[in-house]
Each structure stands twice: as C-alpha cells, then as structure tokens.
Motif scaffolding. Structure first.
Motif, mmCIF file in Angstrom:
data_model
loop_
_atom_site.group_PDB
_atom_site.id
_atom_site.type_symbol
_atom_site.label_atom_id
_atom_site.label_comp_id
_atom_site.label_asym_id
_atom_site.label_seq_id
_atom_site.Cartn_x
_atom_site.Cartn_y
_atom_site.Cartn_z
ATOM 1 N N HIS A 14 0.850 -1.187 0.000
ATOM 2 C CA HIS A 14 0.000 0.000 0.000
ATOM 3 C C HIS A 14 0.890 1.243 0.000
ATOM 4 C CE1 HIS A 14 -3.138 -2.668 2.217
ATOM 5 N NE2 HIS A 14 -3.361 -2.672 0.918
ATOM 6 N N PRO A 15 0.950 1.974 -1.092
ATOM 7 C CA PRO A 15 1.733 3.219 -1.095
ATOM 8 C C PRO A 15 1.287 4.148 0.030
ATOM 9 C CG PRO A 15 1.063 2.643 -3.325
ATOM 10 C CD PRO A 15 0.332 1.710 -2.399
ATOM 11 N N ARG A 16 2.247 4.812 0.664
ATOM 12 C CA ARG A 16 1.957 5.738 1.761
ATOM 13 C C ARG A 16 2.204 7.170 1.295
ATOM 14 N NH1 ARG A 16 1.870 2.833 6.660
ATOM 15 N NH2 ARG A 16 1.405 0.670 6.144
ATOM 16 N N SER A 17 1.481 8.086 1.867
ATOM 17 C CA SER A 17 1.427 9.449 1.335
ATOM 18 C C SER A 17 2.679 10.281 1.585
ATOM 19 C CB SER A 17 0.215 10.185 1.917
ATOM 20 O OG SER A 17 0.249 10.179 3.336
ATOM 21 N N PHE A 18 3.638 9.794 2.377
ATOM 22 C CA PHE A 18 4.877 10.555 2.503
ATOM 23 C C PHE A 18 5.693 10.471 1.216
ATOM 24 C CE2 PHE A 18 6.104 6.296 3.896
ATOM 25 C CZ PHE A 18 7.323 6.106 3.253
ATOM 26 N N ASN A 19 5.393 9.435 0.378
ATOM 27 C CA ASN A 19 6.135 9.216 -0.866
ATOM 28 C C ASN A 19 5.251 8.356 -1.760
ATOM 29 O OD1 ASN A 19 7.961 8.650 -2.892
ATOM 30 N ND2 ASN A 19 9.337 7.420 -1.618
ATOM 31 N N MET A 20 4.333 8.996 -2.469
ATOM 32 C CA MET A 20 3.279 8.272 -3.191
ATOM 33 C C MET A 20 2.975 8.969 -4.503
ATOM 34 S SD MET A 20 -0.582 7.589 -1.783
ATOM 35 C CE MET A 20 -1.773 6.553 -2.613
ATOM 36 N N GLY A 21 2.801 8.186 -5.559
ATOM 37 C CA GLY A 21 2.412 8.739 -6.851
ATOM 38 C C GLY A 21 1.188 8.031 -7.387
ATOM 39 N N VAL A 22 0.287 8.791 -8.016
ATOM 40 C CA VAL A 22 -0.890 8.201 -8.660
ATOM 41 C C VAL A 22 -1.012 8.795 -10.054
ATOM 42 C CG1 VAL A 22 -2.103 7.823 -6.473
ATOM 43 C CG2 VAL A 22 -2.503 9.930 -7.742
ATOM 44 N N SER A 23 -1.468 7.971 -10.988
ATOM 45 C CA SER A 23 -1.647 8.449 -12.351
ATOM 46 C C SER A 23 -2.900 9.309 -12.449
ATOM 47 C CB SER A 23 -1.767 7.265 -13.315
ATOM 48 O OG SER A 23 -2.959 6.548 -13.051
ATOM 49 N N ARG A 24 -2.991 10.081 -13.511
ATOM 50 C CA ARG A 24 -4.215 10.843 -13.756
ATOM 51 C C ARG A 24 -5.402 9.893 -13.896
ATOM 52 N NH1 ARG A 24 -5.875 15.752 -14.957
ATOM 53 N NH2 ARG A 24 -3.745 16.566 -14.813
ATOM 54 N N ASN A 25 -5.140 8.692 -14.401
ATOM 55 C CA ASN A 25 -6.192 7.702 -14.539
ATOM 56 C C ASN A 25 -6.797 7.328 -13.189
ATOM 57 O OD1 ASN A 25 -7.771 5.635 -15.931
ATOM 58 N ND2 ASN A 25 -6.374 4.157 -14.989
ATOM 59 N N VAL A 26 -5.967 7.273 -12.151
ATOM 60 C CA VAL A 26 -6.475 6.989 -10.802
ATOM 61 C C VAL A 26 -7.434 8.091 -10.371
ATOM 62 C CG1 VAL A 26 -5.840 6.874 -8.357
ATOM 63 C CG2 VAL A 26 -4.515 5.600 -10.047
#
Length: 322
Positions: free
Chosen positions: A153-165
């Motif tokens: 589970h990516p954590r928000s201190f170091n996280m990327g999401v695509s525009r598709n997400v």
C-alpha cells in the motif's frame, strides 16, 4: 512524462523550504509543484515565492480541512500525467524523479510508492526514529520493503498516482487517520495496478523529538482501527504486535512485583530483544549514539502505536462506539 508534485502544508514553513530546495536539484526537470497551505497560521507564501525563478511552483491557501482534502485540492488543479504526493518533512535525493521516470517508462503502474531513509544531516534522534520506522525488528519493517507482508500500500509521505487513478477512483475520502492506506486499498479494489519502486527513496525527517514521535505513532495506532472500520479484511495479525508488546510489558511489570520466576523469564526475553535492536541498529547506522537512541525510538514506536491501537480497538470495535 510530466509530474505534478503536490505538497500539503500546515504550519511548517522551514520544512517546505528544505523540500523545495531539494526539488531545484533534480536531474529530471519536467515537473510542476503545487503547495497547498491548509489553513496555516505560520504561512509559507514568501518562502514558496522565493523559488519561482527556479521552479514551476504554485501556492494556494485554503481553509483547514486536513491533509487528505488538501491533496484533493491539489489534484483538481494539477496538470501532470502523474501526481506525486510528499509530506512537507521530506528531502529528495537529486535522482528521485529520474528514477521514477525510468521505472514508469518501462513498467506501467497506476500508483506507486517508495521507501524512506535518513539523511546524513539529520540529528541523532531523527536518525534513530528513521531506524525504528524501517527496522525488521519493529513493525516499521513492513513499510517500503521489498519483502513487505501482503499487498503493498503506497503511503502518502512518498506516493504517486496516475491521472487515470484520479479520473477513475477520485481522491481521498478521509482527511486523516489512515487516509493514505484507505486510498491505496480503493485503488487496488478498482483493479488498478500498484507497485513499490524500491530505488525511489526519500529522506524523511519525521519528528524532531521522542515526545512528538510518540504522539504521531499513537495516532498511527488509532488510524489502523479506522482502516479496519472501512475494510475489516485489512486488519492482520501483524498489526496486533505493538499491542501485544504493550500487554507483555504490563504483565512483566506485574511479574516483577509478584512472581520472581516469571519475572526472570520475561526480563531475559526483553533483554534479548533489546540487544537485538541495539546490535542491528549499530550495524545499520554505524553510530553508537544513534544505536542507543534507536532502542528508545523502537520502544517508543511500539508502545505508542500499541496504546493507540488498544484505545480505539476497545472503543470502536469492542464497544462499537463510532
């Protein structure tokens, strides 16, 4: 590939200064920065403005709603192919964005995360806290580790999401108390692909003293129960370990008062665990003072998380008081 870097900020102008400074040194430069000031009294506008000649940076001030909704505010205004989220207490190595771009150019994922590490400039306490949050001898070893337990589970201190997400799943539904884990689970439940980019690490300053660290980890323990209330299947046995450690310490205290035999066994087990922590921290950090502080940080982490977990487990699960 164009990245939008989104940074929620609350009363930490010095931290954003260090993070923006590290962004000016990136090898890969095709990105924008959005700083979302979430109702701060200590505003960072002047600091952010001082970087306009070196970065494509935008500053926004909004009413305080919490970090999850501050990120959503940034998502709505971002132009990138990927939105990368950082906490404000991050410093980036110069290779970070190039590492991410290289990975994504060959391996498509909808969302990613990376590990954290201690920078050489950190204080001994910060290095010790970093150790406790990444050590295999604490629950910190689960985060940002190639051998993590279960789905990453990516954590928000170091996280990327695509525009598709963003277009498919939307943004954060929670603004705090495990909001990043909840978001990661929804991304995965939508059939989107996530991955750990193990080389895309950041230097994570975290808290500057053990009192602040205790408060943060107590909050994390409560957050795990909040995630359970939304996704019951996400509560694993490993999440009970800090609470089990707290119960062990309590029983050990009683044993020392009333049973010398049980006390001897318990004290021996605690001594072995303490030595393992110390020796591993010494090997990892190569610094005697940091190793000693790492034992304190690890105990602080387990006790604070465990007490927060027990508090909300009793209140929200046993008593069903939401």
């Amino acid at each position: 590939m164009f990245f939008s870097i989104i940074i929620p900020l609350y009363n930490r102008p010095q931290e954003i200064d260090e993070l923006l400074a590290s962004l000016t040194k990136q090898d890969y430069t095709n990105f924008e920065v959005l700083v979302i000031e979430d109702g701060s009294k200590l505003k960072a506008k002047e600091i952010v403005d001082s970087y306009r000649d070196r970065l494509q940076v935008s500053y926004y001030y909004k009413e305080n709603e919490g970090q999850g909704f501050a990120r959503n505010f940034g998502f709505e205004r971002a132009k990138g192919d990927y939105f990368i989220i950082f906490d404000s207490d991050i410093i980036l190595p110069a290779t970070y964005l190039q590492t991410v771009n290289t990975y994504l150019a060959t391996t498509y994922v909808d969302a990613f995360g990376g590990p954290d590490a201690a920078h050489e400039s950190f204080t001994p306490v910060q290095k010790a806290i970093s150790y406790s949050m990444t050590s295999p001898f604490t629950t910190g070893g689960i985060r940002g580790n190639k051998n993590h337990i279960g789905v990453f589970h990516p954590r928000s201190f170091n996280m990327g999401v695509s525009r598709n997400v963003w277009e498919t799943v939307g943004g954060f539904l929670l603004t705090r108390l495990g909001e990043d884990i909840e978001y990661s689970i929804r991304i995965q439940q939508a059939g989107l692909k996530t991955a750990l980019i193990s080389d895309a690490f950041v230097y994570h300053k975290r808290r500057t003293d053990f009192k602040q660290f205790y408060k943060q980890l107590h909050f994390f323990g409560r957050a795990r129960i909040n995630i359970y209330k939304h996704f019951p299947s996400e509560l694993k046995l490993v999440h009970f370990l800090p609470a089990t450690f707290v119960v062990f310490l309590f029983l050990l205290l009683l044993a020392n008062l009333f049973s010398s035999t049980l006390a001897s066994i318990g004290n021996f087990l605690l001594l072995i665990y303490t030595l393992l922590l110390f020796l591993h921290a010494l090997k990892t950090t190569q610094h005697l003072q940091v190793a000693v502080l790492s034992v304190i940080a690890s105990f602080t982490q387990l006790i604070a998380y465990g007490l927060g977990f027990i508090q909300d487990f009793w209140k929200r699960v046993v008593l069903n008081d939401n």
